[in-house]
Motif scaffolding. Structure first.
Motif, PDB file in Angstrom:
ATOM      1  N   MET A   1       0.834  -1.215   0.000  1.00  4.31           N
ATOM      2  CA  MET A   1       0.000   0.000   0.000  1.00  4.31           C
ATOM      3  C   MET A   1       0.865   1.260   0.000  1.00  4.31           C
ATOM      4  N   GLY A   2       0.657   2.094  -0.951  1.00  2.00           N
ATOM      5  CA  GLY A   2       1.365   3.370  -0.965  1.00  2.00           C
ATOM      6  C   GLY A   2       0.420   4.496  -0.625  1.00  2.00           C
ATOM      7  N   TYR A   3       0.799   5.679  -0.976  1.00  2.00           N
ATOM      8  CA  TYR A   3      -0.012   6.868  -0.711  1.00  2.00           C
ATOM      9  C   TYR A   3      -1.259   6.857  -1.597  1.00  2.00           C
ATOM     10  N   ASP A   4      -2.409   7.096  -0.998  1.00  2.00           N
ATOM     11  CA  ASP A   4      -3.665   7.131  -1.744  1.00  2.00           C
ATOM     12  C   ASP A   4      -4.180   8.570  -1.777  1.00  2.00           C
ATOM     13  N   PRO A   5      -4.062   9.241  -2.938  1.00  2.00           N
ATOM     14  CA  PRO A   5      -4.451  10.652  -2.997  1.00  2.00           C
ATOM     15  C   PRO A   5      -5.923  10.886  -2.670  1.00  2.00           C
ATOM     16  N   LYS A   6      -6.759   9.835  -2.828  1.00  2.54           N
ATOM     17  CA  LYS A   6      -8.179  10.003  -2.507  1.00  2.54           C
ATOM     18  C   LYS A   6      -8.405   9.965  -1.007  1.00  2.54           C
ATOM     19  N   ASN A   7      -7.442   9.406  -0.323  1.00  3.32           N
ATOM     20  CA  ASN A   7      -7.605   9.246   1.115  1.00  3.32           C
ATOM     21  C   ASN A   7      -6.276   9.541   1.820  1.00  3.32           C
ATOM     22  N   PRO A   8      -5.890  10.818   1.799  1.00  4.84           N
ATOM     23  CA  PRO A   8      -4.535  11.150   2.242  1.00  4.84           C
ATOM     24  C   PRO A   8      -4.273  10.856   3.720  1.00  4.84           C
ATOM     25  N   MET A   9      -5.336  10.747   4.518  1.00  8.90           N
ATOM     26  CA  MET A   9      -5.095  10.521   5.944  1.00  8.90           C
ATOM     27  C   MET A   9      -5.018   9.027   6.291  1.00  8.90           C
ATOM     28  N   LEU A  10      -5.211   8.172   5.297  1.00  4.88           N
ATOM     29  CA  LEU A  10      -5.174   6.728   5.562  1.00  4.88           C
ATOM     30  C   LEU A  10      -3.766   6.286   5.997  1.00  4.88           C
TER      31      LEU A  10
ATOM     32  N   THR B 133       4.237  21.411  -5.032  1.00  5.08           N
ATOM     33  CA  THR B 133       3.230  21.156  -4.004  1.00  5.08           C
ATOM     34  C   THR B 133       2.630  19.751  -4.129  1.00  5.08           C
ATOM     35  N   ASP B 134       2.376  19.310  -5.363  1.00  2.33           N
ATOM     36  CA  ASP B 134       1.718  18.002  -5.547  1.00  2.33           C
ATOM     37  C   ASP B 134       2.600  16.835  -5.098  1.00  2.33           C
ATOM     38  N   GLN B 135       3.893  17.056  -4.982  1.00  3.27           N
ATOM     39  CA  GLN B 135       4.790  15.968  -4.565  1.00  3.27           C
ATOM     40  C   GLN B 135       4.839  15.803  -3.046  1.00  3.27           C
ATOM     41  N   LEU B 136       4.349  16.815  -2.310  1.00  6.71           N
ATOM     42  CA  LEU B 136       4.620  16.845  -0.875  1.00  6.71           C
ATOM     43  C   LEU B 136       3.965  15.694  -0.123  1.00  6.71           C
ATOM     44  N   GLU B 137       2.685  15.463  -0.361  1.00  3.65           N
ATOM     45  CA  GLU B 137       1.992  14.411   0.404  1.00  3.65           C
ATOM     46  C   GLU B 137       2.529  13.015   0.074  1.00  3.65           C
ATOM     47  N   PRO B 138       2.660  12.672  -1.232  1.00  9.15           N
ATOM     48  CA  PRO B 138       3.227  11.343  -1.508  1.00  9.15           C
ATOM     49  C   PRO B 138       4.633  11.180  -0.935  1.00  9.15           C
ATOM     50  N   GLU B 142       5.873   8.385   1.935  1.00 10.49           N
ATOM     51  CA  GLU B 142       6.984   7.448   1.739  1.00 10.49           C
ATOM     52  C   GLU B 142       8.090   7.673   2.772  1.00 10.49           C
ATOM     53  N   MET B 143       8.329   8.940   3.077  1.00 13.42           N
ATOM     54  CA  MET B 143       9.366   9.280   4.046  1.00 13.42           C
ATOM     55  C   MET B 143       9.058   8.703   5.422  1.00 13.42           C
ATOM     56  N   THR B 144       7.807   8.823   5.843  1.00 15.08           N
ATOM     57  CA  THR B 144       7.458   8.333   7.178  1.00 15.08           C
ATOM     58  C   THR B 144       7.299   6.812   7.196  1.00 15.08           C
ATOM     59  N   HIS B 145       6.718   6.258   6.115  1.00 14.85           N
ATOM     60  CA  HIS B 145       6.461   4.816   6.123  1.00 14.85           C
ATOM     61  C   HIS B 145       7.702   3.995   5.835  1.00 14.85           C
TER      62      HIS B 145
END
Lengths: 376, 426
Positions: A1-10, B133-138, B142-145
């Motif tokens: 599981m990677g980052y899910d842009p639809k559910n960023p807090m998951l 900005t769009d790169q920050l959340e992904p 990854e950085m934390t996980h």
């Protein structure tokens, strides 16, 4: 599981902090942690730390730019993998340290470093000039009055032999901050290179209403030079704005930090001031602030020859005149600041006399002084 | 291939010091936005002015710091750096890295950013320069996980604490700087990530009064190692230095012929308190008069060592000149045991006393050192609840304008002027 842009807090993970430092210590460090007896600089850039156990840790220190690429870091990792069991560290002055656990491993490491061109200069120890700590400058900052990486490169090219040797009376710490915010905190350095502005802020009446809290802009000024005022924008509308009493401005830029509609940077107004004689350590004398000795040198990219010459001149006059162990500030205080200006052939100007807060402490309230050529 | 001509920057590829220009070009082969870094910087060299706009608030959900927005003011010319934000990663205490971790950080930054970094920023963070900005959340995910890394501080919060390398590789460290730095970094994650202060607040931890991390000049709360008992002397090693068996100052002066080592002029005479002398070939120290400046220990590391009753001096309120002028941190607590077993409760208590007070009385963008200047050191020391000591000052005040309190004055302040006039005519 990677980052899910639809559910960023998951599965979100926050506030984990940095990894524990013990995960990245070389084995010889882990084994002898807190049990070191003494150290010796066996040659410029090479330190030996002796532990109670008899173990020795040899550290090879290299200079690096503060602005470095991941390709460059990967090459450092290759070196650390080949020689240092996969560990390395950075110093507080942007140097990099490779550690090995025996003397026999030092020569191969030095050879490897030397084989890679001028990327990894060994030095930065003892009574020399170590790496310049600095700020971002034009490469990535919005308030600078000069560049940082460019000036530092030009100065270090000229002072290079002092980085790779230990021939000065004491260590000389050079630092650069590209504006008066001093995120590089150059106020306690032997030689400080400081970006300064000299033109008061302009007021962008088309932007000020949308960008600024006027009361914050007014209170940002330490000298009360900013007052509320009505103005007309380019559409002819009357807006709430400010005026600046230019005669009161000390060009600190604090208003611009608070209000983006008050830019003050300028190609002719901006440049570099030189401050000297600061120190952080308590060794012998108490910590000292750096003092302003050259109020302004114009920006002259790409190599800032006047700044380079000014720094080198101060360094070399000091190197010749100071006693062993004396830091630049201790030397200047012993000979007297009037003699500092005389010996360095730096013209003394009214700009070196403090007229800001706490200034009185810097005025001479004594009949003790030296008759230098300043007195006609 | 280069996108822009950079004749001025190319001049900085010459000379013996490592060239950041050469390095950025090297990275550009993998990260094409680096060509636009060079292009925009060349324009700045030509125009003698920055081409970055003021600020811009960006971040990741739930954090108020750690990312700094950065936008080009010439985005059409240099689209690769149009949005070019900074990501601050909290560095490990002492800045030791395994190559495995370092390579993972490089890979992360290759994937999500420009590939350029600062190792390290002035406060101590590992700084990644240039992403959108769009790169920050992904990237944060990854950085934390996958990397077990977190963001550092920015804005009016606790900035990422930093320390010297301490006991890991220094014989002089009077407490474990890394352990305390790491503990407090973890303890105050909320204060690092969510700005709630009047202005920035910095912790720095130095193991001894040499202060390699510049705590006294740069931190609002400086913890500087010291000791209470006697300097440890190995008299045989003292004789070794006198005979020339060992290099003075650990060899730091070996690049020039300074003549034979002279313990009288190089150690005894340079002691700022004059508390040392030689009796024959024996070095004597009047430790009660020693102010622990470190000079003699620096010069003869094999012979002299800090004492064994170690702890730290707490100094408060350093800052760079913006705005009231530069301040060093003021000595507030002369000696504190740095006690891991109590989870550093004395240190935590001192920090929280300062914060509780400063968050109430500090003005917007006022560093705690400036708040102390404004209200006066006596008020601050009273807030801290510390014993009032001659060590708090260099010299007593020279003006007589004491702010006496009513309860300190016999009979209080309420008087009857009519009664006064009966005795003392107008």
């Amino acid at each position: 599981m990677g980052y899910d842009p639809k559910n960023p807090m998951l599965d979100r993970i926050t506030d984990i902090g940095p990894p524990h430092y013990s995960e990245a210590l070389p084995p010889v460090i882990t084994k002898n942690f807190g049990k070191w007896l003494y150290h010796e600089i066996i040659q410029p850039g090479v330190l030996m730390h002796k532990a109670e156990s008899g173990d020795e840790c040899y550290t090879v220190r290299i200079g690096a730019a503060r602005l470095i690429s991941i390709e460059h870091i990967r090459e450092m990792c290759d070196i650390a993998d080949a020689h240092c069991e996969g560990y390395l560290r950075w110093t507080t002055r942007n140097n990099v340290e490779f550690m090995v656990d025996s003397k026999a491993k030092v020569e191969p490491l030095l050879k490897d470093l030397a084989s890679r061109g001028n990327k990894f200069p060994v030095g930065g120890t003892g009574a020399g000039v170590t790496n310049i700590v600095h700020t971002q400058g034009w490469v990535h900052c919005h308030t600078p009055a000069t560049d940082a990486s460019g000036v530092v490169k030009a100065v270090m090219d000229e002072l290079f032999d002092y980085f790779t040797s230990m021939s000065l009376p004491a260590q000389v710490r050079v630092a650069l901050a590209c504006c008066l915010n001093m995120c590089g905190a150059v106020h306690a350095s032997d030689i400080a290179i400081l970006g300064v502005h000299r033109k008061p802020p302009m007021i962008d009446t088309d932007a000020i209403s949308g960008l600024c809290e006027i009361p914050l802009a007014i209170s940002a000024c330490p000298l009360g030079a900013i007052k509320p005022a009505k103005a007309t924008n380019s559409k002819g509308e009357e807006i709430k704005s400010v005026t600046v009493n230019a005669e009161r401005c000390m060009f600190c830029g604090n208003c611009y930090t608070m209000c983006p509609a008050m830019p003050l940077a300028d190609p002719d107004g901006d440049g570099i001031a030189i401050l000297v004689g600061g120190k952080v350590s308590n060794s012998r004398s108490m910590p000292k602030f750096s003092k302003l000795v050259i109020p302004f040198i114009p920006n002259n990219p790409p190599r800032w020859p006047e700044v380079v010459a000014a720094v080198k001149n101060i360094l070399e006059v000091y190197a010749k005149d100071a006693k062993k162990y004396e830091r630049v500030g201790e030397w200047a205080e012993r000979i007297g600041w009037e003699m500092f200006f005389e010996k360095c052939k730096i013209p003394f100007t009214i700009k070196s006399i403090d007229d800001y807060r706490l200034a009185y402490d810097t005025w001479r309230t004594s009949t003790q002084f030296k008759f230098t050529s300043h007195i006609k | 291939m280069p996108k822009h001509d950079t004749p001025m920057l190319d001049e900085l590829e010459k000379g013996p010091w490592p060239s950041f220009v050469t390095d950025i070009k090297r990275q550009a082969a993998q990260s094409p936005q680096c060509w636009d870094i060079l292009g925009q910087l060349e324009l700045s060299f030509k125009d003698k002015i920055t081409h970055w706009k003021h600020g811009g608030i960006v971040g990741v959900f739930g954090y108020g710091g750690g990312i700094v927005g950065r936008y080009s003011d010439v985005p059409k010319q240099f689209p690769g750096v149009a949005h070019f934000h900074t990501v601050r990663l909290a560095q490990p205490s002492g800045m030791y890295y395994s190559t495995k971790k370092m390579r993972a950080i490089c890979d992360l930054w290759q994937k999500y950013g420009s590939g350029m970094t600062n190792m390290h920023g002035s406060t101590g963070d590992l700084v990644l320069l240039g992403t959108t900005t769009d790169q920050l959340e992904p990237m944060f995910y990854e950085m934390t996980h996958d990397l077990n890394q977190d963001l550092g501080g920015s804005g009016s919060n606790l900035r990422t604490p930093s320390c010297c390398l301490g006991m890991s590789r220094c014989e002089w460290s009077c407490y474990d700087t890394q352990a305390l730095c790491h503990f407090l970094t973890m303890h105050y994650q909320d204060e690092i990530h969510r700005p709630a202060f009047p202005y920035k607040f910095k912790f720095k931890f130095s193991g001894c009064p040499n202060d390699c991390v510049a705590a006294i000049a740069r931190s609002d709360f400086a913890v500087i190692g010291t000791w209470k008992d006697d300097i440890r002397i190995d008299q045989a090693a003292v004789k070794g230095y006198m005979k020339g068996d060992f290099k003075a100052n650990a060899g730091a002066h070996s690049g020039r012929d300074w003549g034979k080592f002279n313990i009288q002029t190089e150690v005894v005479d340079l002691c700022p308190t004059g508390c040392m002398w030689m009796e024959g070939e024996t070095l004597k120290i009047d430790n009660a008069n020693c102010t622990r400046c470190m000079h003699c220990i620096n010069v003869m590391p094999r012979a002299l060592r800090p004492g064994v009753e170690t702890g730290a001096t707490i100094c408060v309120g350093a800052k760079a000149p913006i705005l009231d002028g530069a301040q060093f941190a003021t000595m507030t607590i002369p000696f504190m045991k740095i006690d891991a077993e109590s989870e550093y409760s004395d240190v935590v208590d001192a920090i929280e006393k300062i914060w509780d007070w400063w968050m109430e009385v500090g003005k917007n963008r006022e560093r705690v050192g400036e708040t102390i200047q404004r209200v006066g050191l006596p008020t601050f020391l009273t807030v801290m609840g510390v014993d009032i000591l001659p060590q708090h000052i260099r010299e007593p005040r020279s003006n007589p304008y004491v702010f006496w309190k009513e309860e300190e004055v016999e009979g209080g302040w309420t008087r009857d002027v009519k009664e006064f006039r009966k005795r003392n005519a107008q």
